[in-house]
Scaffold this motif. Sequence first.
Motif, mmCIF file in Angstrom:
data_model
loop_
_atom_site.group_PDB
_atom_site.id
_atom_site.type_symbol
_atom_site.label_atom_id
_atom_site.label_comp_id
_atom_site.label_asym_id
_atom_site.label_seq_id
_atom_site.Cartn_x
_atom_site.Cartn_y
_atom_site.Cartn_z
ATOM 1 N N GLY A 66 0.726 -1.167 -0.103
ATOM 2 C CA GLY A 66 0.013 -0.163 -0.083
ATOM 3 C C GLY A 66 0.808 1.136 0.034
ATOM 4 N N LEU A 67 2.100 1.173 0.312
ATOM 5 C CA LEU A 67 2.970 2.125 0.394
ATOM 6 C C LEU A 67 3.838 2.573 -0.968
ATOM 7 N N THR A 68 3.654 1.609 -1.998
ATOM 8 C CA THR A 68 4.431 1.481 -3.126
ATOM 9 C C THR A 68 3.452 1.314 -4.262
ATOM 10 N N THR A 69 3.941 1.547 -5.584
ATOM 11 C CA THR A 69 3.021 1.379 -6.573
ATOM 12 C C THR A 69 3.580 0.575 -7.997
ATOM 13 N N ARG A 70 5.003 0.385 -7.807
ATOM 14 C CA ARG A 70 5.662 -0.299 -8.913
ATOM 15 C C ARG A 70 6.362 -1.297 -8.589
ATOM 16 N N VAL A 71 6.905 -1.320 -7.635
ATOM 17 C CA VAL A 71 8.253 -2.288 -7.049
ATOM 18 C C VAL A 71 7.396 -3.642 -6.904
ATOM 19 N N ARG A 72 8.108 -4.668 -7.466
ATOM 20 C CA ARG A 72 7.570 -6.014 -6.897
ATOM 21 C C ARG A 72 8.004 -6.417 -5.654
ATOM 22 N N LEU A 73 7.482 -7.239 -5.001
ATOM 23 C CA LEU A 73 7.553 -7.704 -3.627
ATOM 24 C C LEU A 73 7.874 -9.107 -3.359
ATOM 25 N N GLY A 74 8.637 -9.410 -2.521
ATOM 26 C CA GLY A 74 8.952 -10.890 -2.541
ATOM 27 C C GLY A 74 9.480 -11.364 -1.057
ATOM 28 N N THR A 75 9.622 -12.506 -1.209
ATOM 29 C CA THR A 75 10.311 -13.283 0.294
ATOM 30 C C THR A 75 11.574 -13.804 -0.237
ATOM 31 N N THR A 76 12.656 -13.673 0.557
ATOM 32 C CA THR A 76 14.112 -14.101 0.517
ATOM 33 C C THR A 76 14.662 -14.798 1.679
ATOM 34 N N VAL A 77 14.189 -16.061 2.077
ATOM 35 C CA VAL A 77 13.270 -16.527 1.459
ATOM 36 C C VAL A 77 12.226 -17.055 2.682
ATOM 37 N N LEU A 78 10.966 -17.422 2.131
ATOM 38 C CA LEU A 78 10.020 -17.894 3.073
ATOM 39 C C LEU A 78 10.471 -19.236 3.559
ATOM 40 N N ILE A 79 10.522 -19.462 4.820
ATOM 41 C CA ILE A 79 10.730 -20.882 5.306
ATOM 42 C C ILE A 79 9.386 -21.936 5.196
ATOM 43 N N ALA A 89 -0.574 -20.773 0.744
ATOM 44 C CA ALA A 89 -1.191 -20.391 -0.438
ATOM 45 C C ALA A 89 -2.201 -19.504 -0.477
ATOM 46 N N ARG A 90 -2.774 -19.353 0.533
ATOM 47 C CA ARG A 90 -3.829 -18.384 0.676
ATOM 48 C C ARG A 90 -3.410 -16.901 0.813
ATOM 49 N N MET A 91 -2.288 -16.896 1.692
ATOM 50 C CA MET A 91 -1.787 -15.563 2.018
ATOM 51 C C MET A 91 -1.074 -15.043 0.661
ATOM 52 N N ALA A 92 -0.422 -15.955 0.161
ATOM 53 C CA ALA A 92 0.463 -15.637 -1.170
ATOM 54 C C ALA A 92 -0.656 -15.141 -2.337
ATOM 55 N N ALA A 93 -1.827 -15.740 -2.229
ATOM 56 C CA ALA A 93 -2.801 -15.517 -3.532
ATOM 57 C C ALA A 93 -3.281 -14.237 -3.109
ATOM 58 N N ASN A 94 -3.581 -14.146 -1.720
ATOM 59 C CA ASN A 94 -4.297 -12.764 -1.529
ATOM 60 C C ASN A 94 -3.479 -11.580 -1.635
ATOM 61 N N LEU A 95 -2.039 -11.675 -1.280
ATOM 62 C CA LEU A 95 -1.310 -10.605 -1.574
ATOM 63 C C LEU A 95 -1.191 -10.536 -2.997
ATOM 64 N N GLN A 96 -0.803 -11.415 -3.657
ATOM 65 C CA GLN A 96 -0.576 -11.329 -5.155
ATOM 66 C C GLN A 96 -2.025 -10.494 -5.736
ATOM 67 N N GLU A 97 -3.029 -10.692 -5.207
ATOM 68 C CA GLU A 97 -4.393 -10.099 -5.746
ATOM 69 C C GLU A 97 -4.278 -8.520 -5.161
ATOM 70 N N LEU A 98 -4.072 -8.422 -4.135
ATOM 71 C CA LEU A 98 -4.129 -6.977 -3.262
ATOM 72 C C LEU A 98 -3.048 -6.412 -3.880
ATOM 73 N N SER A 99 -1.761 -6.733 -4.369
ATOM 74 C CA SER A 99 -0.790 -6.004 -4.767
ATOM 75 C C SER A 99 -0.611 -5.727 -6.245
ATOM 76 N N GLY A 100 -1.615 -6.120 -6.868
ATOM 77 C CA GLY A 100 -1.834 -5.880 -8.467
ATOM 78 C C GLY A 100 -0.893 -6.987 -9.040
ATOM 79 N N GLY A 101 -0.498 -8.043 -8.694
ATOM 80 C CA GLY A 101 0.422 -9.325 -9.198
ATOM 81 C C GLY A 101 1.937 -8.953 -8.978
ATOM 82 N N ARG A 102 2.314 -8.338 -8.092
ATOM 83 C CA ARG A 102 3.671 -7.902 -7.798
ATOM 84 C C ARG A 102 4.492 -8.930 -6.799
ATOM 85 N N LEU A 103 3.766 -9.957 -6.444
ATOM 86 C CA LEU A 103 4.377 -10.934 -5.498
ATOM 87 C C LEU A 103 5.529 -11.929 -6.183
#
Length: 287
Positions: A66-79, A89-103
């Motif tokens: 919500g504080l960014t508009t362009r940069v992609r967002l990720g985990t390095t790394v999720l255990i 799977a649910r959290m990742a899918a929700n974040l992908q949708e809410l961020s506009g496909g930036r995960l």
Amino acid sequence: MKIGVNVLNFGPGSDPGVLRSWARTVEGLGFDLLMVSDHIAITPDVAEHYPAPFYEPFTTLSWLAGLTTRVRLGTTVLIAPYRHPLLTARMAANLQELSGGRLVLGVGVGWARQEFAALGVPFERRGQLTDEHLRDMRAAWADTAAYGERRIPVWVGGNSDAGLRRAVRLGDAWHPLRCTMPWLREAAVRLKAFAHEQRLPVPALAPRIALRLTDAPVGGPGRLAGEGTIDQIMDDLDQLRLLGAEAVVLDPYDGDPRETCHPQTAWQALDTVAAHLHPTPHRTEQS
């Protein structure tokens, strides 16, 4: 080739204001990807290198989306073994949708024995559990009516042969962490061999390298990719581009938690790299 940054979401100098500045600096300098790391129970073995406060990655990335508009967002790394695969799977899918496909979901098997014990997860089965979790997550995402239609790229971490083989079987990219250039070149050959053995496509290369900017050149066989003068760092990036890297994540954390109290040092190094990557200047959060 996309260039990302490992943002320090832990340590005595980390708080919401600093995380906000990290995000605005990374995006403002024109980098392509902002990634954070993962720990849940800050047991003594974790705290030695990654002390509290430690901001949980899905929560943190959702806020930073919500504080960014362009940069992609990720985990390095999720255990992967730390959470039920359907929860991940649910959290990742929700974040992908809410961020506009930036995960971008980077995953790994983990290393902290005490943290595994605190979470009640068998340390000795972490590799098997990671494989099972990745398969279960992909099976869940196949139900697009429940999880959405936005595809989530999965980067598989791990510098061992087991990690390479896992990346071939279950990843879109292999995400090795902090290595030398000669080692990475040799490992890239092994990655292709493992893919050939399994008759599977070769995953993309997306390493996380060091970012330690020095005034004098750094020599010797132990020099990590991303260590040295700006000319050495830019040459490393050129060599990775020639090696076929799809993305490179710069990691400014050198292992001392006190570094988190002085993020300006990392921001200045990123500013120097950005000035060599882009022909036009960028305004940073700290300027």
